[in-house]
Design a protein around this motif. Structure first.
Motif, PDB file in Angstrom:
ATOM      1  N   LEU A 215       0.828  -1.209   0.000  1.00 21.37           N
ATOM      2  CA  LEU A 215       0.000   0.000   0.000  1.00 21.37           C
ATOM      3  C   LEU A 215       0.862   1.259   0.000  1.00 21.37           C
ATOM      4  O   LEU A 215       0.557   2.225  -0.712  1.00 21.37           O
ATOM      5  CB  LEU A 215      -0.951  -0.013   1.196  1.00 21.37           C
ATOM      6  N   GLU A 216       1.939   1.262   0.769  1.00 21.95           N
ATOM      7  CA  GLU A 216       2.831   2.419   0.789  1.00 21.95           C
ATOM      8  C   GLU A 216       3.522   2.604  -0.559  1.00 21.95           C
ATOM      9  O   GLU A 216       3.680   3.732  -1.031  1.00 21.95           O
ATOM     10  CB  GLU A 216       3.854   2.286   1.920  1.00 21.95           C
ATOM     11  N   ALA A 217       3.904   1.511  -1.186  1.00 29.88           N
ATOM     12  CA  ALA A 217       4.524   1.592  -2.515  1.00 29.88           C
ATOM     13  C   ALA A 217       3.539   2.160  -3.528  1.00 29.88           C
ATOM     14  O   ALA A 217       3.909   2.980  -4.376  1.00 29.88           O
ATOM     15  CB  ALA A 217       5.014   0.213  -2.957  1.00 29.88           C
ATOM     16  N   ARG A 218       2.284   1.740  -3.444  1.00 25.18           N
ATOM     17  CA  ARG A 218       1.269   2.263  -4.361  1.00 25.18           C
ATOM     18  C   ARG A 218       1.025   3.750  -4.103  1.00 25.18           C
ATOM     19  O   ARG A 218       0.893   4.527  -5.041  1.00 25.18           O
ATOM     20  CB  ARG A 218      -0.047   1.489  -4.224  1.00 25.18           C
ATOM     21  N   ALA A 219       0.985   4.145  -2.831  1.00 24.85           N
ATOM     22  CA  ALA A 219       0.788   5.567  -2.504  1.00 24.85           C
ATOM     23  C   ALA A 219       1.934   6.404  -3.075  1.00 24.85           C
ATOM     24  O   ALA A 219       1.707   7.491  -3.628  1.00 24.85           O
ATOM     25  CB  ALA A 219       0.688   5.754  -0.995  1.00 24.85           C
ATOM     26  N   GLN A 220       3.152   5.901  -2.975  1.00 23.45           N
ATOM     27  CA  GLN A 220       4.293   6.613  -3.564  1.00 23.45           C
ATOM     28  C   GLN A 220       4.132   6.734  -5.075  1.00 23.45           C
ATOM     29  O   GLN A 220       4.430   7.779  -5.654  1.00 23.45           O
ATOM     30  CB  GLN A 220       5.605   5.907  -3.215  1.00 23.45           C
ATOM     31  N   LEU A 221       3.635   5.676  -5.710  1.00 20.43           N
ATOM     32  CA  LEU A 221       3.390   5.716  -7.149  1.00 20.43           C
ATOM     33  C   LEU A 221       2.358   6.777  -7.497  1.00 20.43           C
ATOM     34  O   LEU A 221       2.548   7.554  -8.431  1.00 20.43           O
ATOM     35  CB  LEU A 221       2.914   4.347  -7.651  1.00 20.43           C
ATOM     36  N   TYR A 222       1.275   6.847  -6.728  1.00 19.91           N
ATOM     37  CA  TYR A 222       0.226   7.832  -7.013  1.00 19.91           C
ATOM     38  C   TYR A 222       0.779   9.252  -6.921  1.00 19.91           C
ATOM     39  O   TYR A 222       0.443  10.109  -7.747  1.00 19.91           O
ATOM     40  CB  TYR A 222      -0.958   7.671  -6.056  1.00 19.91           C
ATOM     41  N   TYR A 223       1.614   9.509  -5.922  1.00 19.51           N
ATOM     42  CA  TYR A 223       2.184  10.855  -5.796  1.00 19.51           C
ATOM     43  C   TYR A 223       3.228  11.134  -6.871  1.00 19.51           C
ATOM     44  O   TYR A 223       3.365  12.266  -7.320  1.00 19.51           O
ATOM     45  CB  TYR A 223       2.728  11.096  -4.384  1.00 19.51           C
ATOM     46  N   ARG A 224       3.944  10.113  -7.313  1.00 17.94           N
ATOM     47  CA  ARG A 224       4.867  10.325  -8.443  1.00 17.94           C
ATOM     48  C   ARG A 224       4.089  10.647  -9.710  1.00 17.94           C
ATOM     49  O   ARG A 224       4.490  11.508 -10.501  1.00 17.94           O
ATOM     50  CB  ARG A 224       5.755   9.094  -8.644  1.00 17.94           C
ATOM     51  N   LEU A 225       2.952   9.980  -9.899  1.00 20.64           N
ATOM     52  CA  LEU A 225       2.094  10.308 -11.039  1.00 20.64           C
ATOM     53  C   LEU A 225       1.571  11.740 -10.933  1.00 20.64           C
ATOM     54  O   LEU A 225       1.552  12.482 -11.917  1.00 20.64           O
ATOM     55  CB  LEU A 225       0.914   9.329 -11.118  1.00 20.64           C
ATOM     56  N   ALA A 226       1.156  12.129  -9.734  1.00 17.59           N
ATOM     57  CA  ALA A 226       0.669  13.494  -9.518  1.00 17.59           C
ATOM     58  C   ALA A 226       1.776  14.512  -9.790  1.00 17.59           C
ATOM     59  O   ALA A 226       1.533  15.551 -10.420  1.00 17.59           O
ATOM     60  CB  ALA A 226       0.137  13.647  -8.092  1.00 17.59           C
ATOM     61  N   ASP A 227       2.996  14.220  -9.336  1.00 21.77           N
ATOM     62  CA  ASP A 227       4.126  15.112  -9.591  1.00 21.77           C
ATOM     63  C   ASP A 227       4.365  15.265 -11.086  1.00 21.77           C
ATOM     64  O   ASP A 227       4.616  16.364 -11.585  1.00 21.77           O
ATOM     65  CB  ASP A 227       5.395  14.586  -8.914  1.00 21.77           C
ATOM     66  N   ALA A 228       4.266  14.153 -11.815  1.00 23.10           N
ATOM     67  CA  ALA A 228       4.456  14.204 -13.266  1.00 23.10           C
ATOM     68  C   ALA A 228       3.364  15.045 -13.917  1.00 23.10           C
ATOM     69  O   ALA A 228       3.633  15.834 -14.840  1.00 23.10           O
ATOM     70  CB  ALA A 228       4.468  12.796 -13.847  1.00 23.10           C
ATOM     71  N   MET A 229       2.127  14.901 -13.448  1.00 29.44           N
ATOM     72  CA  MET A 229       1.025  15.703 -14.004  1.00 29.44           C
ATOM     73  C   MET A 229       1.243  17.191 -13.739  1.00 29.44           C
ATOM     74  O   MET A 229       1.014  18.021 -14.620  1.00 29.44           O
ATOM     75  CB  MET A 229      -0.308  15.243 -13.428  1.00 29.44           C
ATOM     76  N   LEU A 230       1.697  17.523 -12.540  1.00 29.43           N
ATOM     77  CA  LEU A 230       1.952  18.933 -12.231  1.00 29.43           C
ATOM     78  C   LEU A 230       3.095  19.488 -13.070  1.00 29.43           C
ATOM     79  O   LEU A 230       3.050  20.639 -13.506  1.00 29.43           O
ATOM     80  CB  LEU A 230       2.244  19.113 -10.742  1.00 29.43           C
ATOM     81  N   LYS A 231       4.113  18.679 -13.324  1.00 25.03           N
ATOM     82  CA  LYS A 231       5.230  19.132 -14.151  1.00 25.03           C
ATOM     83  C   LYS A 231       4.766  19.394 -15.575  1.00 25.03           C
ATOM     84  O   LYS A 231       5.072  20.436 -16.149  1.00 25.03           O
ATOM     85  CB  LYS A 231       6.360  18.106 -14.145  1.00 25.03           C
ATOM     86  N   VAL A 232       4.010  18.462 -16.143  1.00 22.47           N
ATOM     87  CA  VAL A 232       3.501  18.651 -17.502  1.00 22.47           C
ATOM     88  C   VAL A 232       2.584  19.865 -17.553  1.00 22.47           C
ATOM     89  O   VAL A 232       2.626  20.666 -18.495  1.00 22.47           O
ATOM     90  CB  VAL A 232       2.779  17.375 -17.994  1.00 22.47           C
ATOM     91  N   ARG A 233       1.776  20.032 -16.525  1.00 22.80           N
ATOM     92  CA  ARG A 233       0.870  21.189 -16.460  1.00 22.80           C
ATOM     93  C   ARG A 233       1.664  22.494 -16.441  1.00 22.80           C
ATOM     94  O   ARG A 233       1.344  23.443 -17.162  1.00 22.80           O
ATOM     95  CB  ARG A 233       0.008  21.070 -15.199  1.00 22.80           C
ATOM     96  N   ALA A 234       2.725  22.550 -15.641  1.00 19.92           N
ATOM     97  CA  ALA A 234       3.552  23.756 -15.554  1.00 19.92           C
ATOM     98  C   ALA A 234       4.281  24.004 -16.867  1.00 19.92           C
ATOM     99  O   ALA A 234       4.369  25.142 -17.336  1.00 19.92           O
ATOM    100  CB  ALA A 234       4.553  23.625 -14.410  1.00 19.92           C
ATOM    101  N   ASP A 235       4.800  22.932 -17.477  1.00 19.78           N
ATOM    102  CA  ASP A 235       5.483  23.073 -18.767  1.00 19.78           C
ATOM    103  C   ASP A 235       4.521  23.591 -19.832  1.00 19.78           C
ATOM    104  O   ASP A 235       4.872  24.445 -20.640  1.00 19.78           O
ATOM    105  CB  ASP A 235       6.086  21.738 -19.220  1.00 19.78           C
ATOM    106  N   ASP A 236       3.296  23.070 -19.842  1.00 14.98           N
ATOM    107  CA  ASP A 236       2.294  23.495 -20.812  1.00 14.98           C
ATOM    108  C   ASP A 236       1.912  24.956 -20.598  1.00 14.98           C
ATOM    109  O   ASP A 236       1.773  25.714 -21.553  1.00 14.98           O
ATOM    110  CB  ASP A 236       1.053  22.605 -20.717  1.00 14.98           C
ATOM    111  N   GLU A 237       1.763  25.354 -19.338  1.00 11.84           N
ATOM    112  CA  GLU A 237       1.429  26.754 -19.039  1.00 11.84           C
ATOM    113  C   GLU A 237       2.569  27.679 -19.452  1.00 11.84           C
ATOM    114  O   GLU A 237       2.329  28.761 -19.965  1.00 11.84           O
ATOM    115  CB  GLU A 237       1.107  26.925 -17.562  1.00 11.84           C
TER     116      GLU A 237
END
Length: 84
Positions: free
Chosen positions: A49-71
């Motif tokens: 469960l902790e490994a999956r939670a880390q994955l979810y936040y890494r995915l969120a970090d990637a989404m925020l990076k792409v969002r910032a790059d796009d902006e």
């Protein structure tokens, strides 16, 4: 990548400074999709469960990076008179 209020805004902005960040929202959506596919068994270990939670936040970090790059790209193009 370090986040601050400028690149990790509130997921549901309003007059309050309280509530979920966009990063938390993205991570929660990734988790919901994972659970919808029944990818995690009900008897999963704490380590899994902790490994999956880390994955979810890494995915969120990637989404925020792409969002910032796009902006940034959109902002640069509009300053140059280009349409995106």
């Amino acid at each position: 990548m370090a986040y601050n209020k400028l690149n990790n805004p509130r997921a549901f902005p309003g007059t309050s400074n309280y509530g979920m960040s966009l990063r938390d929202y993205f991570a929660g959506q990734a988790m919901a999709a994972d659970f919808a596919d029944a990818a995690i068994p009900n008897d999963a270990s704490s380590a899994l469960l902790e490994a999956r939670a880390q994955l979810y936040y890494r995915l969120a970090d990637a989404m925020l990076k792409v969002r910032a790059d796009d902006e940034a790209l959109t902002s640069t193009n509009s300053m140059m008179g280009m349409r995106v």
